[in-house]
Write a protein that holds these residues in place. Sequence first.
Motif, PDB file in Angstrom:
ATOM      1  N   LEU A  86      51.911 103.233  67.826  1.00  0.00           N
ATOM      2  CA  LEU A  86      52.007 102.864  66.297  1.00  0.00           C
ATOM      3  C   LEU A  86      53.375 102.343  65.991  1.00  0.00           C
ATOM      4  O   LEU A  86      54.486 102.886  66.272  1.00  0.00           O
ATOM      5  CB  LEU A  86      51.417 104.013  65.313  1.00  0.00           C
ATOM      6  N   LYS A  87      53.302 101.260  65.036  1.00  0.00           N
ATOM      7  CA  LYS A  87      54.543 100.894  64.465  1.00  0.00           C
ATOM      8  C   LYS A  87      54.570 101.102  62.866  1.00  0.00           C
ATOM      9  O   LYS A  87      53.250 101.305  62.277  1.00  0.00           O
ATOM     10  CB  LYS A  87      54.590  99.248  64.637  1.00  0.00           C
ATOM     11  N   PRO A  88      55.566 100.878  62.246  1.00  0.00           N
ATOM     12  CA  PRO A  88      55.695 101.264  60.625  1.00  0.00           C
ATOM     13  C   PRO A  88      54.709 100.205  59.902  1.00  0.00           C
ATOM     14  O   PRO A  88      54.163 100.644  59.122  1.00  0.00           O
ATOM     15  CB  PRO A  88      57.113 100.917  60.443  1.00  0.00           C
ATOM     16  N   GLU A  89      54.566  98.849  60.750  1.00  0.00           N
ATOM     17  CA  GLU A  89      53.843  97.826  60.030  1.00  0.00           C
ATOM     18  C   GLU A  89      52.404  98.384  60.237  1.00  0.00           C
ATOM     19  O   GLU A  89      51.511  97.512  59.829  1.00  0.00           O
ATOM     20  CB  GLU A  89      53.923  96.590  60.755  1.00  0.00           C
ATOM     21  N   ASP A  90      51.975  99.059  61.127  1.00  0.00           N
ATOM     22  CA  ASP A  90      50.655  99.414  61.048  1.00  0.00           C
ATOM     23  C   ASP A  90      49.994 100.298  59.791  1.00  0.00           C
ATOM     24  O   ASP A  90      48.958 100.698  59.668  1.00  0.00           O
ATOM     25  CB  ASP A  90      50.273 100.371  62.271  1.00  0.00           C
ATOM     26  N   THR A  91      50.990 100.880  58.890  1.00  0.00           N
ATOM     27  CA  THR A  91      50.844 101.475  57.976  1.00  0.00           C
ATOM     28  C   THR A  91      49.873 101.032  56.937  1.00  0.00           C
ATOM     29  O   THR A  91      50.316  99.758  56.648  1.00  0.00           O
ATOM     30  CB  THR A  91      52.299 101.934  57.205  1.00  0.00           C
ATOM     31  N   ALA A  92      48.741 101.656  56.645  1.00  0.00           N
ATOM     32  CA  ALA A  92      47.779 100.847  55.692  1.00  0.00           C
ATOM     33  C   ALA A  92      46.646 101.864  55.271  1.00  0.00           C
ATOM     34  O   ALA A  92      46.304 102.905  56.266  1.00  0.00           O
ATOM     35  CB  ALA A  92      47.105  99.565  56.434  1.00  0.00           C
ATOM     36  N   MET A  93      45.655 101.595  54.680  1.00  0.00           N
ATOM     37  CA  MET A  93      44.564 102.042  54.426  1.00  0.00           C
ATOM     38  C   MET A  93      43.503 101.482  55.777  1.00  0.00           C
ATOM     39  O   MET A  93      43.337 100.229  55.448  1.00  0.00           O
ATOM     40  CB  MET A  93      43.939 101.944  53.193  1.00  0.00           C
ATOM     41  N   TYR A  94      42.893 102.289  56.366  1.00  0.00           N
ATOM     42  CA  TYR A  94      41.946 101.781  57.341  1.00  0.00           C
ATOM     43  C   TYR A  94      40.279 102.039  57.071  1.00  0.00           C
ATOM     44  O   TYR A  94      40.252 102.997  56.543  1.00  0.00           O
ATOM     45  CB  TYR A  94      42.177 102.431  58.714  1.00  0.00           C
ATOM     46  N   TYR A  95      39.754 101.164  57.207  1.00  0.00           N
ATOM     47  CA  TYR A  95      38.135 101.167  56.544  1.00  0.00           C
ATOM     48  C   TYR A  95      37.301 100.936  57.919  1.00  0.00           C
ATOM     49  O   TYR A  95      37.510  99.756  58.447  1.00  0.00           O
ATOM     50  CB  TYR A  95      37.772 100.429  55.563  1.00  0.00           C
ATOM     51  N   CYS A  96      36.324 101.397  58.033  1.00  0.00           N
ATOM     52  CA  CYS A  96      35.341 101.115  59.014  1.00  0.00           C
ATOM     53  C   CYS A  96      34.104 100.169  58.161  1.00  0.00           C
ATOM     54  O   CYS A  96      34.082 100.608  56.890  1.00  0.00           O
ATOM     55  CB  CYS A  96      34.561 102.242  59.913  1.00  0.00           C
ATOM     56  N   ALA A  97      33.562  99.286  58.854  1.00  0.00           N
ATOM     57  CA  ALA A  97      32.637  98.264  58.108  1.00  0.00           C
ATOM     58  C   ALA A  97      31.464  98.134  59.106  1.00  0.00           C
ATOM     59  O   ALA A  97      31.513  98.125  60.257  1.00  0.00           O
ATOM     60  CB  ALA A  97      33.033  97.227  57.595  1.00  0.00           C
ATOM     61  N   ALA A  98      30.242  97.493  58.628  1.00  0.00           N
ATOM     62  CA  ALA A  98      29.316  97.169  59.320  1.00  0.00           C
ATOM     63  C   ALA A  98      28.657  95.868  58.779  1.00  0.00           C
ATOM     64  O   ALA A  98      28.831  95.821  57.492  1.00  0.00           O
ATOM     65  CB  ALA A  98      28.181  98.275  59.488  1.00  0.00           C
ATOM     66  N   THR A  99      28.088  95.199  59.700  1.00  0.00           N
ATOM     67  CA  THR A  99      27.287  93.909  59.252  1.00  0.00           C
ATOM     68  C   THR A  99      26.120  93.614  60.097  1.00  0.00           C
ATOM     69  O   THR A  99      26.144  93.845  61.219  1.00  0.00           O
ATOM     70  CB  THR A  99      28.378  92.692  59.444  1.00  0.00           C
ATOM     71  N   SER A 100      25.218  92.993  59.303  1.00  0.00           N
ATOM     72  CA  SER A 100      23.896  92.504  59.859  1.00  0.00           C
ATOM     73  C   SER A 100      24.230  91.140  60.175  1.00  0.00           C
ATOM     74  O   SER A 100      23.262  90.382  60.616  1.00  0.00           O
ATOM     75  CB  SER A 100      22.689  92.939  59.185  1.00  0.00           C
ATOM     76  N   GLY A 101      25.239  90.368  59.829  1.00  0.00           N
ATOM     77  CA  GLY A 101      25.468  89.005  60.156  1.00  0.00           C
ATOM     78  C   GLY A 101      26.488  88.689  61.050  1.00  0.00           C
ATOM     79  O   GLY A 101      26.350  89.263  62.193  1.00  0.00           O
ATOM     80  N   THR A 102      27.207  87.821  60.539  1.00  0.00           N
ATOM     81  CA  THR A 102      28.308  87.230  61.542  1.00  0.00           C
ATOM     82  C   THR A 102      29.245  87.987  61.837  1.00  0.00           C
ATOM     83  O   THR A 102      30.306  88.356  60.920  1.00  0.00           O
ATOM     84  CB  THR A 102      28.775  85.735  61.389  1.00  0.00           C
ATOM     85  N   CYS A 103      29.793  88.679  62.958  1.00  0.00           N
ATOM     86  CA  CYS A 103      30.754  89.394  63.342  1.00  0.00           C
ATOM     87  C   CYS A 103      32.084  88.892  63.060  1.00  0.00           C
ATOM     88  O   CYS A 103      32.888  89.664  62.741  1.00  0.00           O
ATOM     89  CB  CYS A 103      30.598  89.901  64.775  1.00  0.00           C
ATOM     90  N   GLY A 104      32.363  87.845  63.220  1.00  0.00           N
ATOM     91  CA  GLY A 104      33.892  87.175  63.088  1.00  0.00           C
ATOM     92  C   GLY A 104      33.945  86.580  61.959  1.00  0.00           C
ATOM     93  O   GLY A 104      34.822  86.098  61.465  1.00  0.00           O
ATOM     94  N   VAL A 105      32.958  87.126  60.940  1.00  0.00           N
ATOM     95  CA  VAL A 105      33.379  86.587  59.418  1.00  0.00           C
ATOM     96  C   VAL A 105      33.669  87.727  58.687  1.00  0.00           C
ATOM     97  O   VAL A 105      32.337  88.411  58.451  1.00  0.00           O
ATOM     98  CB  VAL A 105      32.161  85.631  59.044  1.00  0.00           C
ATOM     99  N   SER A 106      34.744  87.929  58.377  1.00  0.00           N
ATOM    100  CA  SER A 106      35.108  89.320  57.457  1.00  0.00           C
ATOM    101  C   SER A 106      34.272  89.311  56.376  1.00  0.00           C
ATOM    102  O   SER A 106      33.794  90.547  55.922  1.00  0.00           O
ATOM    103  CB  SER A 106      36.488  89.253  57.181  1.00  0.00           C
ATOM    104  N   SER A 107      33.974  88.079  55.526  1.00  0.00           N
ATOM    105  CA  SER A 107      33.046  88.237  54.465  1.00  0.00           C
ATOM    106  C   SER A 107      31.761  89.042  54.592  1.00  0.00           C
ATOM    107  O   SER A 107      30.770  88.981  53.823  1.00  0.00           O
ATOM    108  CB  SER A 107      33.148  87.168  53.616  1.00  0.00           C
ATOM    109  N   SER A 108      31.167  88.879  55.972  1.00  0.00           N
ATOM    110  CA  SER A 108      29.956  89.079  56.326  1.00  0.00           C
ATOM    111  C   SER A 108      29.693  90.840  56.247  1.00  0.00           C
ATOM    112  O   SER A 108      28.405  91.257  56.210  1.00  0.00           O
ATOM    113  CB  SER A 108      29.240  88.426  57.727  1.00  0.00           C
ATOM    114  N   TYR A 109      30.729  91.656  56.173  1.00  0.00           N
ATOM    115  CA  TYR A 109      30.761  93.128  56.242  1.00  0.00           C
ATOM    116  C   TYR A 109      30.335  93.607  55.080  1.00  0.00           C
ATOM    117  O   TYR A 109      30.930  93.349  54.007  1.00  0.00           O
ATOM    118  CB  TYR A 109      31.809  93.423  56.744  1.00  0.00           C
ATOM    119  N   GLY A 110      29.081  94.100  54.746  1.00  0.00           N
ATOM    120  CA  GLY A 110      28.562  94.421  53.437  1.00  0.00           C
ATOM    121  C   GLY A 110      28.532  96.240  53.370  1.00  0.00           C
ATOM    122  O   GLY A 110      28.208  96.430  52.130  1.00  0.00           O
ATOM    123  N   TYR A 111      28.937  96.814  54.427  1.00  0.00           N
ATOM    124  CA  TYR A 111      28.723  98.173  54.348  1.00  0.00           C
ATOM    125  C   TYR A 111      30.310  98.773  54.606  1.00  0.00           C
ATOM    126  O   TYR A 111      30.806  98.459  55.817  1.00  0.00           O
ATOM    127  CB  TYR A 111      27.698  98.777  55.015  1.00  0.00           C
TER     128      TYR A 111
END
Length: 122
Positions: A86-111
């Motif tokens: 881990l690096k200092p630049e990894d500092t962040a809030m991390y979220y898991c998410a799920a989609t029934s749509g396109t995996c490679g499109v971030s906006s498709s994640y609805g949960y």
Amino acid sequence: QVQLVDTGGGSVQAGGSLRLSCASSGNTDSMYCMAWFRQAPGKERERVAHIWIRSGATFYADSVKGRFTISQGNAKNMLYLQMHSLKPEDTAMYYCAATSGTCGVSSSYGYWGQGTQVTVSS
């Protein structure tokens, strides 16, 4: 509906490791992909990794490739993100998410999970 609860964040020194977990429940059979995102203050949200649920194939952002590993539990209702070097630049809030749509499109994640904070000190 799908419910996600992510845990496992914390504070570590640079070079350390953490494992994030995400427990899913509800109508998970309809989901196609699950992912881990992160967002640091003042920065855009970044999809760091995703996994195709049925095949297990994975994708990683260049910023974490070789250091982070996304995986599913045997029961498929658990998602993990193992983070090494881990690096200092990894500092962040991390979220898991799920989609029934396109995996490679971030906006498709609805949960989304509620987020878990990772802080890496130098």
